[in-house]
Design an enzyme around this catalytic site. Structure first.
Site, PDB file in Angstrom:
ATOM      1  N   LEU A 138       0.865  -1.167   0.000  1.00 39.25           N
ATOM      2  CA  LEU A 138       0.000   0.000   0.000  1.00 39.25           C
ATOM      3  C   LEU A 138       0.906   1.223   0.000  1.00 39.25           C
ATOM      4  O   LEU A 138       1.966   1.223   0.636  1.00 39.25           O
ATOM      5  CB  LEU A 138      -0.899   0.025   1.247  1.00 39.25           C
ATOM      6  CG  LEU A 138      -1.919  -1.108   1.399  1.00 39.25           C
ATOM      7  CD1 LEU A 138      -2.675  -0.961   2.712  1.00 39.25           C
ATOM      8  CD2 LEU A 138      -2.900  -1.132   0.230  1.00 39.25           C
ATOM      9  N   ASP A 139       0.506   2.267  -0.711  1.00 37.99           N
ATOM     10  CA  ASP A 139       1.284   3.500  -0.693  1.00 37.99           C
ATOM     11  C   ASP A 139       1.427   4.001   0.742  1.00 37.99           C
ATOM     12  O   ASP A 139       0.582   3.715   1.602  1.00 37.99           O
ATOM     13  CB  ASP A 139       0.606   4.577  -1.542  1.00 37.99           C
ATOM     14  CG  ASP A 139       0.558   4.217  -3.017  1.00 37.99           C
ATOM     15  OD1 ASP A 139       1.422   3.429  -3.449  1.00 37.99           O
ATOM     16  OD2 ASP A 139      -0.335   4.718  -3.721  1.00 37.99           O
ATOM     17  N   LYS A 140       2.445   4.781   0.970  1.00 39.46           N
ATOM     18  CA  LYS A 140       2.712   5.307   2.315  1.00 39.46           C
ATOM     19  C   LYS A 140       1.461   5.905   2.958  1.00 39.46           C
ATOM     20  O   LYS A 140       1.151   5.630   4.117  1.00 39.46           O
ATOM     21  CB  LYS A 140       3.819   6.362   2.248  1.00 39.46           C
ATOM     22  CG  LYS A 140       4.068   7.082   3.560  1.00 39.46           C
ATOM     23  CD  LYS A 140       5.094   8.196   3.420  1.00 39.46           C
ATOM     24  CE  LYS A 140       5.259   8.969   4.712  1.00 39.46           C
ATOM     25  NZ  LYS A 140       6.213  10.107   4.570  1.00 39.46           N
ATOM     26  N   ARG A 237      -5.344   5.600  -7.967  1.00 41.09           N
ATOM     27  CA  ARG A 237      -5.114   7.039  -8.060  1.00 41.09           C
ATOM     28  C   ARG A 237      -5.011   7.487  -9.518  1.00 41.09           C
ATOM     29  O   ARG A 237      -5.587   8.501  -9.921  1.00 41.09           O
ATOM     30  CB  ARG A 237      -3.853   7.410  -7.282  1.00 41.09           C
ATOM     31  CG  ARG A 237      -3.955   7.073  -5.797  1.00 41.09           C
ATOM     32  CD  ARG A 237      -2.603   7.045  -5.116  1.00 41.09           C
ATOM     33  NE  ARG A 237      -2.006   8.367  -5.055  1.00 41.09           N
ATOM     34  CZ  ARG A 237      -0.776   8.604  -4.613  1.00 41.09           C
ATOM     35  NH1 ARG A 237      -0.008   7.605  -4.207  1.00 41.09           N
ATOM     36  NH2 ARG A 237      -0.310   9.836  -4.590  1.00 41.09           N
TER      37      ARG A 237
END
Length: 324
Positions: A138-140, A237
């Site tokens: 998962l992205d930060k 995104r």
């Protein structure tokens, strides 16, 4: 650090004519095909006591295979006592609810304080598993459910399930603009041609499919439920940006905040202070990599997204849907 392993089996007759790498993969399913191929090429595989370094070597059945190899520690990072929100744990896997702000894997500018560092502390033996058992990221600044493999057999099985699209991943998000209905984005994603740290729709990129449906509409925003069919970097995104409905707070793909006409000062402050993409991994469903038992974990949206949704809902109730 490394450890020495020795694996031995007699080739069963039904594998007559099969290649060495295929036979090893079938006899020792705990190890990935790429690892097995590397063992062969490194001269660490023996047939009846003789080294065989050709993966395509054909077997007749009845041969004695020996793998005498070094298994290196896959991770060269420090263990750190970082608290984990554990949803489930057994001898093979670990499911966590990752908070926004926690980097998953060390990289440039993030050599410590990551999920990987936390895993090395919580499960020291995970150092022997590729990427410390992390099979997806998962992205930060994306929160939510992740699964981690604690053993090599579990990691091999989960990676295979991910590649076969057998793991269900659903997300909640809040985007700019009002969507009238759900749909699917089927658009390949690759590196941005000029900004190499970003991703973009690219016909030469890797296939990427995102399904989405509307959960709730607000005056100038929409709450979504999304399901990934593939798992490309920044997929949701980028796909939502391609629809001209980027995620609220996305510092890379989202643009500036867009409060609707007549929005209160509190509304503006909540929107402007939301400094991460409004994206949360809400559900993860899979079959247990060892037992085959169906598993499912859910994580409610975190406090910052809950406040955002409540603020959008209150504004819509006050002004109505047609006053944006």
């Amino acid at each position: 650090m490394t450890k020495q392993i020795k694996l031995t089996e007699i080739v069963p007759d039904h594998l007559y004519g099969k290649r060495l790498d295929q036979v090893l993969a079938e006899l020792f399913p705990d190890y990935s095909r790429s690892r097995i191929k590397n063992w062969i090429l490194a001269g660490e595989v023996f047939i009846d006591g003789v080294v065989e370094s050709k993966p395509r070597h054909k077997l007749l059945g009845g041969e004695t295979l020996l793998v005498d190899a070094e298994l290196p520690d896959e991770v060269q990072h420090e263990a750190e006592a970082i608290a984990l929100n554990i949803l489930y744990e057994d001898d093979d896997i670990l499911a966590i609810n990752k908070p926004a702000g926690l980097v998953v894997h060390p990289g440039a500018g993030n050599q410590d304080g990551t999920l990987l560092n936390a895993l090395l502390h919580h499960v020291p033996d995970i150092i022997e598993v590729p990427r410390a058992g992390i099979i997806h990221r998962l992205d930060k600044d994306t929160s939510g459910v992740m699964v981690v493999a604690k053993t090599i057999p579990a990691q091999t099985a989960l990676v295979s399930a991910m590649q076969q699209r057998l793991i269900t991943r659903e997300y909640e998000a809040v985007c700019h603009g009002t969507l009238t209905g759900g749909g699917t984005v089927d658009a390949p994603i690759g590196r941005h041609q000029t900004q190499r740290t970003l991703m973009a729709i690219d016909e030469a990129g890797k296939p990427a499919v995102t399904h989405y449906r509307v959960m709730e509409r607000f005056r100038a925003h929409t709450r979504l439920r999304l399901r990934l069919e593939t798992g490309r970097t920044h997929q949701i995104r980028v796909h939502m940006q391609s629809l001209h409905h980027p995620l609220v707070g996305d510092p890379v793909y989202g643009g500036r905040p867009r409060p609707p006409r007549g929005a209160s000062e509190q509304f503006r402050q909540v929107l402007q202070s939301f400094q991460r993409q409004a994206l949360h991994a809400a559900l993860l469903k899979l079959e247990h990599p060892i037992s085959g038992e169906p598993m499912e974990w859910q994580a409610p949206i975190p406090e910052d997204m809950r406040l955002l949704v409540e603020t959008l809902r209150s504004d819509t109730q006050q002004h109505g849907m047609d006053d944006a």
